[in-house]
Design an enzyme around this catalytic site. Structure first.
Site, PDB file in Angstrom:
ATOM      1  N   CYS B 242      78.986  16.570  54.192  1.00 38.56           N
ATOM      2  CA  CYS B 242      78.706  17.977  53.889  1.00 38.56           C
ATOM      3  C   CYS B 242      77.510  18.465  54.691  1.00 38.56           C
ATOM      4  CB  CYS B 242      78.521  18.124  52.377  1.00 38.56           C
ATOM      5  SG  CYS B 242      78.305  19.814  51.844  1.00 38.56           S
ATOM      6  N   ASP B 334      89.621  20.834  50.617  1.00 39.09           N
ATOM      7  CA  ASP B 334      88.175  21.000  50.436  1.00 39.09           C
ATOM      8  C   ASP B 334      87.874  22.459  50.079  1.00 39.09           C
ATOM      9  OD1 ASP B 334      85.374  21.146  50.676  1.00 39.09           O
ATOM     10  OD2 ASP B 334      85.358  19.686  52.325  1.00 39.09           O
ATOM     11  N   HIS B 369      86.554  17.712  48.688  1.00 41.13           N
ATOM     12  CA  HIS B 369      85.300  17.668  49.430  1.00 41.13           C
ATOM     13  C   HIS B 369      84.594  16.326  49.313  1.00 41.13           C
ATOM     14  CE1 HIS B 369      81.718  19.374  51.284  1.00 41.13           C
ATOM     15  NE2 HIS B 369      80.984  18.911  50.289  1.00 41.13           N
TER      16      HIS B 369
END
Lengths: 444, 437
Positions: B242, B334, B369
């Protein structure tokens, strides 16, 4: 520069396998004839892998020679054994296959085939667990050592290293290319260890995790005395409540240390503690006499001092003492022979054919003959292992062919017998058969 | 009949293992054809209970092998060897938005695996199981050392593999939640890579001064790792998830100090003001905060903040200049970050620049994610306190549990192979090495 990475699958494993795959003979050809092989039938096939240590290396290049070194450092805090920081090593050498990259040094019995053989060192041939049972005292360690775990709540830490070339520990230091650390436990997660000092009974109880109730085992060791916990811990890790019982040579038992001062009633109390029936459901005997090797001092089973009768001791040219002849049936004390004809439950008797400490074969013959004469042969199972010695223990621990027995009045080393590889195979096979025997007699 | 059922036993092999190892759960001595529920329970560090279960029918020998036999229902279905772990969910009555993350990596996760009679779906705590065992799952292999690093203003933990070394190194960066998260670095060290978990959003220095760290902080972390006596300075990788991807790509492409053998980016994007420091990147994201969406469960979706992928080159890390292999791991569901769109854009940039042979993209349909090491529960959403605010939100991460868990298993295996190939392998970056995991 190619880097080497070594990994062990099952980095933390419980000693000893569950029931595993059949099909492969574990006995290397030089040691056994086809007759002996008949004593080892195949096992039921199961499809899950045993918790063996699988060693893999990556990035080795073609035709490089490697040496694998296992180092086990022990710290014994018990004062009764004056052993601290002994280092055991084993040495395995092998050649990388021609494809040059990852290959297993050891293998899963249930899956891929490998042609990787040790060509020298502490053991030869294709031996998945050789790095463990082939452990020997490191150069410089004192003689007469025997590897036994006192604290079962902590694991053995074993360092497995890859060294360059085919070397021996005695050649001194060599570069370690890579190391992996593995733990070997006697207690599975969730197993409870409970000290028992109740009703005069001295022991340690191991309970499996889970709701219970559990079938139970009374676990007895030999004339080494004391309170030995590791086998019970292992049984509990396999789902049995197991009580290690001290009955000789333990300071919390009454009377002098060199005699058996407890009788039948003591063992019955221990049984009662396990809340079992007054009769066991099955018996397992490993390399033991069917009567007393010491004169009994009373009919309940207590003995006189163990060491006074030395007439049947024999000594080899190194001065090591063998107690083997002491337990020949003809040398056992009159009136002390157990009346095996009264047996009502299955009995498994395990013989190490190279037992130098007890006349196991002769005692097994006697029991077998006695049972046959009263029509109870169906109760008797014998496991007999060529090349195995007296100390048939849970698998993958190294055998001591001889070890220190006493230091007073003079230093005495006693012979147990057993050659490393066949003894290791005997431990592995007998443990599996013991678990199967318990399973079929205690659970069904 | 009852007597036989009380002889049912269950075993899990290995009973102690690393979090990413597979185990085999075997039930034996049941009645042939009998219905059983295999159940897993775990109490995590903050006291919450988690459970998973599968419904089975014992075969003709009275056996259930969870690795081979299909679960007919429960928290997972089909033949799923590790379903008892990845389908763990908070027990009934738990508060919403929980996410399982191990803080103390020096102790194992303890999981109780039990067998219940029949096909049960609830009320496990009120029943006595037929049998049970305990399994330990570790993030640290025996011999791995954990070393807190506080020098040069860093808040970090170094994990060293067992052995004499030296080892290749890795900088491990997590995302926008901050904190010092150690478990992935501990696991990588268990696979022979000296890994440094770095807290860069909430390090001591930021908590004390209120100032975000600058680019030099990352270069310092790199230097500390590179100069460690047990680390091979010429073989260092970087891994980011991320927001950690944003930092990783920036360092890999623009830093004069950080020289990497390879880079792994999970669920991230290259979209950021190219000359910005950490604080500037964060304000760039905040500027687009009005693009946040909320679904009907009031869970916030942040994937649109960086969309559409800009064409302005000053707003994207120029991956065409990358000189080392790059692996992108993408969950196509995601909801937090436009990882898929970013990956496609990066691919195009690298094709134009002529370095796309360095690129590997792992893209997983229905993965979300939070693509983490395998065999831990999937969180489709969880509560989050954003940096610098007292506000608790429910963030939607995305992903369908079974497929997300498969993606975790597959990507971890491939990531390890990629890292080993580039960190342990020869000088030929294209060298192939078969993974035996």
């Amino acid at each position: 520069m190619a880097l080497i990475h070594v990994q062990v699958t099952y980095t933390m494993s419980t000693c000893g396998p569950p029931i595993t795959d059949a099909g492969q003979t574990r006995w290397p050809p030089p040691f056994f004839s086809s007759e002996d092989a008949a004593l080892l039938p195949g096992f039921p096939k199961q499809s899950f892998p045993p918790p063996k240590a699988i060693l893999k290396t990556s990035s080795g290049s073609e035709r490089e020679h490697f040496c694998c070194l296992t180092l086990l450092s022990l710290t014994c805090f018990a004062a009764s054994l004056a052993m601290c920081f002994n280092v055991f090593t084993v040495n395995l050498t092998l050649t990388v296959c021609k494809h040059g990259f990852m290959f297993p040094l050891c293998l899963l019995v249930s899956s891929k085939v490998t042609t990787d053989h040790s060509v020298g060192g502490s053991y030869l041939g294709c031996e998945p667990m050789g790095l463990f049972w082939g452990l020997q005292p490191a150069p410089g360690e004192r003689e007469g050592l025997r590897l036994r775990k006192k604290n079962v709540e902590a694991p053995y830490t074993v360092h497995i290293s890859l060294l360059e070339g085919h070397v021996s520990p005695s050649e001194g230091q060599t570069t370690r290319l890579a190391t992996v650390t593995t733990e070997r436990w006697y207690m599975a997660p969730g197993v409870k260890r409970i000290e028992i000092r109740q009703d005069g009974v001295v022991g340690t109880l191991f309970l499996p995790p889970g709701p219970g109730p559990f079938p139970a085992i009374l676990d007895l060791w030999g004339m080494g005395g004391g309170l030995v916990e590791y086998r019970s811990a292992l049984f509990a890790s396999r789902g049995y409540a197991s009580l290690s019982l001290a009955y000789f040579g333990h300071k919390e038992l009454p009377g002098p240390l060199n005699r058996i001062n407890v009788g039948d009633s003591y063992f019955k109390s221990a049984f009662h503690l396990l809340q079992a029936h007054s009769q066991p459901s099955c018996l397992i005997c490993i390399n033991g006499p069917v009567g007393s090797t010491s004169k009994l001092s009373d009919p309940d089973g207590k003995t006189k001092q163990f060491k006074s009768e030395q007439t049947n001791w024999t000594f080899d040219d190194q001065g090591y003492v063998s107690f083997r002849k002491v337990s020949l049936p003809s040398n056992l004390f009159n009136g002390s022979l157990v009346k095996t004809e009264n047996l009502t439950c299955p009995l498994m008797y395990i013989v190490g054919e190279d037992d130098q400490s007890a006349s196991s074969k002769e005692n097994a013959d006697l029991i077998e003959e006695t049972l046959r004469s009263v029509g109870k042969s169906h109760l008797f199972t014998r496991l007999s292992y060529p090349g195995a010695g007296h100390l048939i223990e849970p698998p993958y621990s190294p055998n001591s062919r001889a070890s220190l027995w006493s230091v007073k009045p003079k230093k005495l080393v006693t012979l147990w017998g057993g050659h490393l590889a066949p003894h290791a195979a005997a431990q592995e096979d007998s443990w599996r058969k013991i678990l199967e025997f318990l399973e079929s007699n205690l659970r069904v | 009949m009852d007597r036989k059922q009380c002889c049912v036993k269950v075993s899990v092999q290995p009973s102690r293992g690393l979090v990413d190892e597979k185990f085999v759960v075997l039930v034996q001595n049941a009645f042939p054809g009998f219905q059983l529920t295999v159940h897993a329970h775990h109490q995590c560090e903050d006291g919450h209970g988690w459970e998973a279960f599968g419904h089975y029918t014992a075969d003709a020998t009275g056996t259930v092998n969870v690795s081979e036999d299909p679960s007919l229902g429960g928290t997972y279905s089909g033949a799923e060897p590790m379903g008892l772990l990845w389908s763990l969910r908070p027990v009934p009555g738990s508060k919403p938005g929980l996410r399982m993350r191990k803080k103390n990596v020096q102790t194992p996760m303890e999981i109780t695996v039990s067998v219940y009679q029949g096909h049960q779906t609830e009320g496990f705590v009120d029943q006595v199981p037929l049998t049970g065992v305990v399994v330990e799952r570790w993030y640290m292999a025996p011999g791995v050392q954990r070393i807190p690093i506080t020098e040069d203003g860093l808040t970090a933990t170094l994990f060293l593999p067992s052995g004499p070394g030296p080892f290749p190194g890795l900088l491990d960066l997590w995302g926008g939640g901050g904190q010092l998260v150690e478990y992935r670095a501990a696991l990588l060290a268990s696979h022979g890579i000296a890994s440094l978990a770095l807290d860069y959003l909430t390090p001591k220095i930021t908590m004390e001064t209120g100032k975000m760290v600058d680019n030099q902080y990352f270069e310092t972390a790199y230097r500390v790792l590179q100069q460690h006596p047990k680390v091979l300075g010429s073989r260092i990788a970087m891994l980011g998830l991320c927001f950690g991807t944003s930092i990783t790509l920036k360092m890999a492409v623009y830093s004069q100090v950080v020289k990497l053998r390879c880079v792994v980016c999970i669920s991230g994007s290259h979209v950021q003001p190219v000359d910005g420091n950490l604080e500037q990147i964060l304000s760039f994201f905040k500027k687009n905060a009005d693009k946040s969406c909320f679904n009907e469960d009031n869970e916030v979706i942040w994937r649109d903040l960086l969309l559409p992928i800009p064409t302005d080159p000053s707003l994207k890390v120029d991956v065409g200049r990358l000189q080392c292999p790059l692996m992108l791991v993408v969950g196509e569901d995601d909801q937090n970050c436009p990882a898929y769109e970013s990956a496609m854009d990066m691919k195009e940039m690298m094709e134009r620049a002529g370095n796309s042979h360095l690129l590997t993209i792992l893209s997983y349909p229905n993965a979300g994610h939070l693509i983490e090491p395998p065999h831990t529960p999937h969180a489709r959403s969880s509560s989050l306190r954003t940096i610098g605010s007292r506000h608790m939100l429910m963030a939607l991460w995305g992903g369908q549990t079974a497929e997300h868990s498969r993606a975790q298993e597959d990507s971890w295996k491939k990531m390890l192979a990629f890292l080993r190939e580039n960190l342990y392998g020869g000088t030929d970056p294209g060298a192939r090495l078969i993974s035996h995991l």
